[in-house]
Write an enzyme that holds these catalytic residues in place. Structure first.
Site, PDB file in Angstrom:
ATOM      1  CE  LYS A  85      33.780  37.656  34.206  1.00 27.03           C
ATOM      2  NZ  LYS A  85      34.315  38.513  33.101  1.00 27.03           N
ATOM      3  CD  GLU A 144      37.475  42.866  42.396  1.00 27.33           C
ATOM      4  OE1 GLU A 144      37.872  41.680  42.338  1.00 27.33           O
ATOM      5  OE2 GLU A 144      37.618  43.672  41.445  1.00 27.33           O
ATOM      6  NE  ARG A 201      38.940  35.320  31.508  1.00 26.36           N
ATOM      7  CZ  ARG A 201      39.356  36.426  32.088  1.00 26.36           C
ATOM      8  NH1 ARG A 201      40.618  36.801  31.973  1.00 26.36           N
ATOM      9  NH2 ARG A 201      38.527  37.167  32.795  1.00 26.36           N
ATOM     10  CE1 TYR A 254      33.989  43.220  35.956  1.00 26.26           C
ATOM     11  CE2 TYR A 254      31.715  42.488  36.143  1.00 26.26           C
ATOM     12  CZ  TYR A 254      33.055  42.205  35.972  1.00 26.26           C
ATOM     13  OH  TYR A 254      33.478  40.903  35.817  1.00 26.26           O
ATOM     14  NE  ARG A 288      44.757  39.763  36.321  1.00 29.72           N
ATOM     15  CZ  ARG A 288      43.622  40.263  35.809  1.00 29.72           C
ATOM     16  NH1 ARG A 288      42.489  40.170  36.474  1.00 29.72           N
ATOM     17  NH2 ARG A 288      43.627  40.840  34.631  1.00 29.72           N
ATOM     18  CG  HIS A 295      36.230  39.221  38.237  1.00 33.87           C
ATOM     19  ND1 HIS A 295      36.693  40.366  37.654  1.00 33.87           N
ATOM     20  CD2 HIS A 295      36.477  39.354  39.568  1.00 33.87           C
ATOM     21  CE1 HIS A 295      37.188  41.165  38.601  1.00 33.87           C
ATOM     22  NE2 HIS A 295      37.061  40.569  39.774  1.00 33.87           N
ATOM     23  CG  PHE A 345      33.238  46.385  27.430  1.00 36.38           C
ATOM     24  CD1 PHE A 345      33.227  46.032  28.771  1.00 36.38           C
ATOM     25  CD2 PHE A 345      34.424  46.866  26.887  1.00 36.38           C
ATOM     26  CE1 PHE A 345      34.352  46.161  29.561  1.00 36.38           C
ATOM     27  CE2 PHE A 345      35.567  46.999  27.680  1.00 36.38           C
ATOM     28  CZ  PHE A 345      35.524  46.643  29.015  1.00 36.38           C
ATOM     29  CB  THR A 405      40.660  39.781  28.810  1.00 33.91           C
ATOM     30  OG1 THR A 405      41.428  40.291  29.887  1.00 33.91           O
ATOM     31  CG2 THR A 405      39.230  40.267  28.931  1.00 33.91           C
ATOM     32  CG  ASN A 440      35.917  36.835  30.153  1.00 30.78           C
ATOM     33  OD1 ASN A 440      35.039  36.893  30.995  1.00 30.78           O
ATOM     34  ND2 ASN A 440      36.877  37.746  30.052  1.00 30.78           N
TER      35      ASN A 440
HETATM   36  P1  GTP Z   1      38.031  40.400  34.838  1.00 27.69           P
HETATM   37  O1  GTP Z   1      38.777  39.428  35.665  1.00 27.69           O
HETATM   38  O2  GTP Z   1      36.620  39.954  34.541  1.00 27.69           O
HETATM   39  O3  GTP Z   1      38.088  41.814  35.371  1.00 27.69           O
HETATM   40  O4  GTP Z   1      38.746  40.356  33.422  1.00 27.69           O
HETATM   41  P2  GTP Z   1      40.044  41.099  32.948  1.00 27.69           P
HETATM   42  O5  GTP Z   1      40.713  41.819  34.080  1.00 27.69           O
HETATM   43  O6  GTP Z   1      40.825  40.093  32.185  1.00 27.69           O
HETATM   44  O7  GTP Z   1      39.431  42.153  31.936  1.00 27.69           O
HETATM   45  P3  GTP Z   1      39.020  43.694  32.156  1.00 27.69           P
HETATM   46  O8  GTP Z   1      39.080  44.068  33.599  1.00 27.69           O
HETATM   47  O9  GTP Z   1      39.770  44.505  31.172  1.00 27.69           O
HETATM   48  O10 GTP Z   1      37.498  43.664  31.675  1.00 27.69           O
HETATM   49  C1  GTP Z   1      36.499  43.226  32.574  1.00 27.69           C
HETATM   50  C2  GTP Z   1      35.539  42.329  31.852  1.00 27.69           C
HETATM   51  O11 GTP Z   1      34.844  43.094  30.883  1.00 27.69           O
HETATM   52  C3  GTP Z   1      36.166  41.182  31.045  1.00 27.69           C
HETATM   53  O12 GTP Z   1      36.444  40.047  31.791  1.00 27.69           O
HETATM   54  C4  GTP Z   1      35.080  40.902  30.030  1.00 27.69           C
HETATM   55  O13 GTP Z   1      34.059  40.066  30.570  1.00 27.69           O
HETATM   56  C5  GTP Z   1      34.513  42.279  29.775  1.00 27.69           C
HETATM   57  N1  GTP Z   1      35.099  42.846  28.565  1.00 27.69           N
HETATM   58  C6  GTP Z   1      36.352  43.323  28.368  1.00 27.69           C
HETATM   59  N2  GTP Z   1      36.526  43.751  27.114  1.00 27.69           N
HETATM   60  C7  GTP Z   1      35.341  43.544  26.484  1.00 27.69           C
HETATM   61  C8  GTP Z   1      34.854  43.781  25.172  1.00 27.69           C
HETATM   62  O14 GTP Z   1      35.574  44.273  24.297  1.00 27.69           O
HETATM   63  N3  GTP Z   1      33.550  43.427  24.914  1.00 27.69           N
HETATM   64  C9  GTP Z   1      32.732  42.889  25.878  1.00 27.69           C
HETATM   65  N4  GTP Z   1      31.475  42.563  25.576  1.00 27.69           N
HETATM   66  N5  GTP Z   1      33.153  42.648  27.113  1.00 27.69           N
HETATM   67  C10 GTP Z   1      34.428  42.969  27.424  1.00 27.69           C
HETATM   68 MG    MG Z   2      39.692  43.193  35.418  1.00 30.21          MG
END
Ligand code: GTP
Ligand code: MG
Length: 138
Positions: free
Chosen positions: A9, A126, A102, A49, A85, A115, A57, A91, A112
């Site tokens: 990212k 994807e 992370r 997304y 993962r 992805h 968010f 996350t 973070n």
């Molecule tokens: P990805 O691999 O990026 O999909 O991460 P994840 O699967 O661990 O998290 P998730 O799919 O729930 O959320 C997707 C992305 O949204 C996260 O990786 C973060 O970058 C962002 N995100 C999630 N929660 C928050 C939040 O509370 N605030 C903000 N600003 N971003 C968030």
């Molecule tokens: Mg995710």
């Protein structure tokens, strides 16, 4: 053998961490079989997304993903989706285990660093979103 889609990212590409993050993947037994550095448009980030469209968010996330170039890549290995993962960590970096990407590099729950696809269906969708068949050698 399984494949998954990974994104390094903007917070990480900006800090020149691509090599250090790729070393974590390779040390875990994942092979980088395709990789390119691109700048996402807001439209592309929004489409990628789409599952988070209703989340509070969403705007922040899609703006962030377009703020700097990203590195999109296909990782291959036994159980690549889960393994990736695990290497990524939770996350929210505050909850991420020692040694994960992370824990080591992420700045916040939003910024973070990486992805990774979360299921075989997501991985297929994807990978096809970013790569053509010609770009995916065995
Ligand atoms: P990805 O691999 O990026 O999909 O991460 P994840 O699967 O661990 O998290 P998730 O799919 O729930 O959320 C997707 C992305 O949204 C996260 O990786 C973060 O970058 C962002 N995100 C999630 N929660 C928050 C939040 O509370 N605030 C903000 N600003 N971003 C968030
Ligand atoms: Mg995710």
């Amino acid at each position: 053998i399984e494949r998954t889609l990974s994104i390094i990212k903007p917070d990480a590409t900006k800090r020149n961490l691509t090599g250090k993050i790729n070393a974590k993947f390779e040390d875990a037994g994942l092979r980088i079989v395709a990789q390119k550095r691109i700048r996402l448009t807001l439209d592309q980030a929004g489409q990628f997304y789409a599952e988070h469209k209703e989340r509070p968010f969403y705007g922040e996330l899609t703006e962030f993903m377009t703020s700097e170039p990203v590195v999109v890549q296909v990782l291959e290995g036994e159980g690549a989706i889960l393994k990736n993962r695990e290497v990524m960590g939770a996350t929210n970096p505050a909850n991420a285990d020692e040694g994960t990407i992370r824990k080591e590099f992420a700045l916040s729950v939003g910024e973070n660093s990486v992805h990774g696809s979360d299921s075989p269906e997501a991985a297929a969708r994807e990978i096809a979103f970013f790569f053509s068949g010609l770009e995916l050698v065995g």
